[in-house]
Design a protein around this motif. Structure first.
Motif, PDB file in Angstrom:
ATOM      1  N   ILE A 205       0.842  -1.199   0.000  1.00 59.09           N
ATOM      2  CA  ILE A 205       0.000   0.000   0.000  1.00 59.09           C
ATOM      3  C   ILE A 205       0.879   1.252   0.000  1.00 59.09           C
ATOM      4  O   ILE A 205       0.621   2.208  -0.738  1.00 59.09           O
ATOM      5  CB  ILE A 205      -0.956   0.000   1.207  1.00 59.09           C
ATOM      6  CG1 ILE A 205      -2.031  -1.073   1.017  1.00 59.09           C
ATOM      7  CG2 ILE A 205      -1.610   1.374   1.387  1.00 59.09           C
ATOM      8  CD1 ILE A 205      -2.949  -1.240   2.209  1.00 59.09           C
ATOM      9  N   ARG A 206       1.921   1.222   0.808  1.00 62.94           N
ATOM     10  CA  ARG A 206       2.837   2.370   0.881  1.00 62.94           C
ATOM     11  C   ARG A 206       3.511   2.624  -0.476  1.00 62.94           C
ATOM     12  O   ARG A 206       3.758   3.778  -0.852  1.00 62.94           O
ATOM     13  CB  ARG A 206       3.886   2.125   1.959  1.00 62.94           C
ATOM     14  CG  ARG A 206       4.784   3.331   2.222  1.00 62.94           C
ATOM     15  CD  ARG A 206       5.712   3.110   3.406  1.00 62.94           C
ATOM     16  NE  ARG A 206       6.603   1.986   3.195  1.00 62.94           N
ATOM     17  CZ  ARG A 206       6.615   0.889   3.937  1.00 62.94           C
ATOM     18  NH1 ARG A 206       5.782   0.760   4.955  1.00 62.94           N
ATOM     19  NH2 ARG A 206       7.470  -0.088   3.684  1.00 62.94           N
ATOM     20  N   ASP A 212      -5.440   1.308  -0.761  1.00 59.21           N
ATOM     21  CA  ASP A 212      -5.603   1.335   0.682  1.00 59.21           C
ATOM     22  C   ASP A 212      -7.049   1.010   1.047  1.00 59.21           C
ATOM     23  O   ASP A 212      -7.959   1.099   0.205  1.00 59.21           O
ATOM     24  CB  ASP A 212      -5.217   2.712   1.225  1.00 59.21           C
ATOM     25  CG  ASP A 212      -4.845   2.674   2.703  1.00 59.21           C
ATOM     26  OD1 ASP A 212      -5.062   1.628   3.339  1.00 59.21           O
ATOM     27  OD2 ASP A 212      -4.337   3.690   3.201  1.00 59.21           O
ATOM     28  N   VAL A 213      -7.275   0.625   2.296  1.00 63.63           N
ATOM     29  CA  VAL A 213      -8.627   0.334   2.750  1.00 63.63           C
ATOM     30  C   VAL A 213      -9.390   1.640   2.966  1.00 63.63           C
ATOM     31  O   VAL A 213      -8.794   2.684   3.253  1.00 63.63           O
ATOM     32  CB  VAL A 213      -8.625  -0.496   4.044  1.00 63.63           C
ATOM     33  CG1 VAL A 213      -7.934  -1.825   3.826  1.00 63.63           C
ATOM     34  CG2 VAL A 213      -7.952   0.267   5.173  1.00 63.63           C
ATOM     35  N   ASP A 214     -10.706   1.557   2.848  1.00 62.87           N
ATOM     36  CA  ASP A 214     -11.587   2.713   3.026  1.00 62.87           C
ATOM     37  C   ASP A 214     -12.420   2.477   4.284  1.00 62.87           C
ATOM     38  O   ASP A 214     -13.288   1.601   4.301  1.00 62.87           O
ATOM     39  CB  ASP A 214     -12.490   2.862   1.801  1.00 62.87           C
ATOM     40  CG  ASP A 214     -13.463   4.029   1.924  1.00 62.87           C
ATOM     41  OD1 ASP A 214     -13.518   4.663   2.992  1.00 62.87           O
ATOM     42  OD2 ASP A 214     -14.184   4.302   0.940  1.00 62.87           O
ATOM     43  N   PRO A 215     -12.185   3.217   5.370  1.00 61.47           N
ATOM     44  CA  PRO A 215     -12.927   3.007   6.613  1.00 61.47           C
ATOM     45  C   PRO A 215     -14.436   3.129   6.450  1.00 61.47           C
ATOM     46  O   PRO A 215     -15.190   2.393   7.105  1.00 61.47           O
ATOM     47  CB  PRO A 215     -12.377   4.099   7.545  1.00 61.47           C
ATOM     48  CG  PRO A 215     -11.023   4.415   6.997  1.00 61.47           C
ATOM     49  CD  PRO A 215     -11.151   4.266   5.513  1.00 61.47           C
ATOM     50  N   ASP A 216     -14.899   4.047   5.605  1.00 60.76           N
ATOM     51  CA  ASP A 216     -16.343   4.192   5.387  1.00 60.76           C
ATOM     52  C   ASP A 216     -16.912   2.953   4.713  1.00 60.76           C
ATOM     53  O   ASP A 216     -18.027   2.505   5.042  1.00 60.76           O
ATOM     54  CB  ASP A 216     -16.623   5.436   4.545  1.00 60.76           C
ATOM     55  CG  ASP A 216     -16.300   6.725   5.289  1.00 60.76           C
ATOM     56  OD1 ASP A 216     -16.308   6.705   6.536  1.00 60.76           O
ATOM     57  OD2 ASP A 216     -16.034   7.748   4.625  1.00 60.76           O
ATOM     58  N   HIS A 217     -16.167   2.395   3.776  1.00 57.74           N
ATOM     59  CA  HIS A 217     -16.563   1.156   3.097  1.00 57.74           C
ATOM     60  C   HIS A 217     -16.660   0.015   4.101  1.00 57.74           C
ATOM     61  O   HIS A 217     -17.609  -0.777   4.089  1.00 57.74           O
ATOM     62  CB  HIS A 217     -15.534   0.851   2.004  1.00 57.74           C
ATOM     63  CG  HIS A 217     -15.696  -0.468   1.313  1.00 57.74           C
ATOM     64  ND1 HIS A 217     -16.825  -0.811   0.611  1.00 57.74           N
ATOM     65  CD2 HIS A 217     -14.857  -1.535   1.215  1.00 57.74           C
ATOM     66  CE1 HIS A 217     -16.686  -2.040   0.104  1.00 57.74           C
ATOM     67  NE2 HIS A 217     -15.498  -2.496   0.469  1.00 57.74           N
ATOM     68  N   GLN A 218     -15.695  -0.062   5.008  1.00 57.33           N
ATOM     69  CA  GLN A 218     -15.693  -1.111   6.023  1.00 57.33           C
ATOM     70  C   GLN A 218     -16.869  -0.950   6.984  1.00 57.33           C
ATOM     71  O   GLN A 218     -17.528  -1.935   7.341  1.00 57.33           O
ATOM     72  CB  GLN A 218     -14.370  -1.096   6.789  1.00 57.33           C
ATOM     73  CG  GLN A 218     -13.167  -1.489   5.947  1.00 57.33           C
ATOM     74  CD  GLN A 218     -11.900  -1.616   6.761  1.00 57.33           C
ATOM     75  OE1 GLN A 218     -11.684  -0.883   7.728  1.00 57.33           O
ATOM     76  NE2 GLN A 218     -11.039  -2.553   6.392  1.00 57.33           N
TER      77      GLN A 218
END
Length: 386
Positions: A205-206, A212-218
């Protein structure tokens, strides 16, 4: 009443997201199993009071790593050594974590013969592209076929699923959950993908090789999950765990209730209610230390305030919630009037979460709502004492 955790630190290959202690080399597997047996035997000498006060062992959990890489003889030897060193309660829950690619009819029959009563199967997803993205050792066909086979021999099965990965649409997420429900699996553990430090996932990811993961999606997929499984008759008894009535994990439930437990193997943790100790996370050093008659561990004694904070953290993750009246019975080393003041502070500080719909209060009990569960760790931390 206590539990025992056995850490088997070997895997066929490294999942991109995993930060647990493991090795993909089986070179020292025989020596490590021998060291495990030695550590179990040594425990009564190193921690006599903890063993004395623990009572009968109600649960045994083979975790890792990949315990399904162990032979039947190795599993039998470990269980035999536990029985020789501890009192094991009749009807103890004995769980084995297994990967789908290790599950065959022969292995299932061997596990039952060894006394395994519960399987934990690391499915993660039924979609090939997700499994490749995670670098799992099994494929989608093995994920599905392993469950169909396992249900012929075991009634008590739990599976792991991961949500919130960049390529997992809501439709695919529902298909994953529906497949498990269709097979009548009585327990599901679901985890939002976490980007842990020093993992291949973090590095990719870096370097912008992966999204990267999406907190809203999770968060959205977690809310969907809670609705789907409630409709299917599952109890959401801990933030990441859902069970049909009668099929809660007895082993993991003991953690959330603050019961004592012993951990054996490199990196394994133990707890006696007031102290925590953990083994070194190095296979070679662990083996050599046990061969010399020493358990290579570090230890911390929890202060009364740390005990209170732990109770807040683990209790708020459960369906029952936090019983603030338990503080008086369980926390040692603080005067009763101070405990009562802490209890009142917790109840007062929770008022803002109750007013905005993240928490409910019933007498001395505090529980998180659906929306509150999205913020469980943050809410718990906000109620901590310095």
């Amino acid at each position: 009443m206590s539990g025992i955790y056995i850490h088997i630190p070997f895997c066929k290959q490294a999942c991109h997201y995993c930060n647990f202690h493991f090795s993909t080399s089986l070179r020292y597997k025989n020596e490590l199993i021998a060291a495990l047996l030695g550590e179990i035997s040594l425990t009564k000498d190193f921690f006599p009071e903890a063993v004395k006060n623990a009572g009968a062992v109600e649960t045994i959990y083979f975790g890792g790593g990949t315990p399904s890489l162990c032979t039947k003889e190795e599993i039998d030897a470990i269980l035999s050594q536990i029985s020789a060193s501890f009192e094991v309660a009749a009807g103890a829950e004995i769980t084995l974590e297994a990967n789908p690619d290790d599950i065959t009819e022969e292995r299932l029959l061997q596990w039952k013969d060894s006394g395994i009563t519960r399987l934990s199967i690391g499915i993660q997803s039924f979609f090939e592209e997700d499994l490749v993205w995670m670098n799992r050792a099994h494929n989608s066909s093995q994920a599905w076929n392993s469950l169909q086979l396992a249900t012929k021999y075991f009634d008590n099965i739990t599976i792991d699923l991961i949500y919130g990965t960049p390529g997992l649409t809501d439709d695919k997420w529902k298909q994953n959950v529906d497949r498990v429900i269709s097979l009548g699996i009585p327990h599901i553990s679901c985890y939002a993908l976490t980007v842990e430090p020093k993992t291949p996932l973090q590095k990719m990811i870096r370097e912008h090789k992966l999204a990267d993961v999406d907190p809203d999606h999770q968060s959205a997929q977690f809310l969907l999950l809670m609705t789907w499984l409630a409709d299917a008759g599952f109890e959401h008894y801990e933030i990441s765990n859902f069970a049909k009535p009668g099929f809660r994990s007895r082993h993991n439930s003991s953690y959330w209730k603050g019961k004592p437990y012993f951990g054996f193997g490199p990196s394994a943790h133990s707890f006696d209610g007031e102290s925590r100790w953990w083994n070194i996370a190095n296979n070679t050093t662990y083996i050599r230390s046990i061969e010399q008659g020493a358990i290579p561990y570090e230890k911390e004694v929890l202060t009364p305030v740390q005990q209170v904070n732990e109770m807040i953290m683990i209790s708020l993750r459960t369906l029952e919630g936090l019983d603030t009246s338990r503080l008086i019975q369980q926390i040692k080393g603080i005067a009763q009037d101070e405990i009562l003041r802490m209890k009142q502070t917790i109840l007062e500080e929770s008022a803002r979460y109750i007013s905005n719909g993240l928490m409910v209060r019933e007498g001395d009990w505090l529980r998180l709502t659906y929306e509150g569960k999205l913020l469980a760790d943050g809410i718990a931390a906000d109620l901590f004492f310095d």
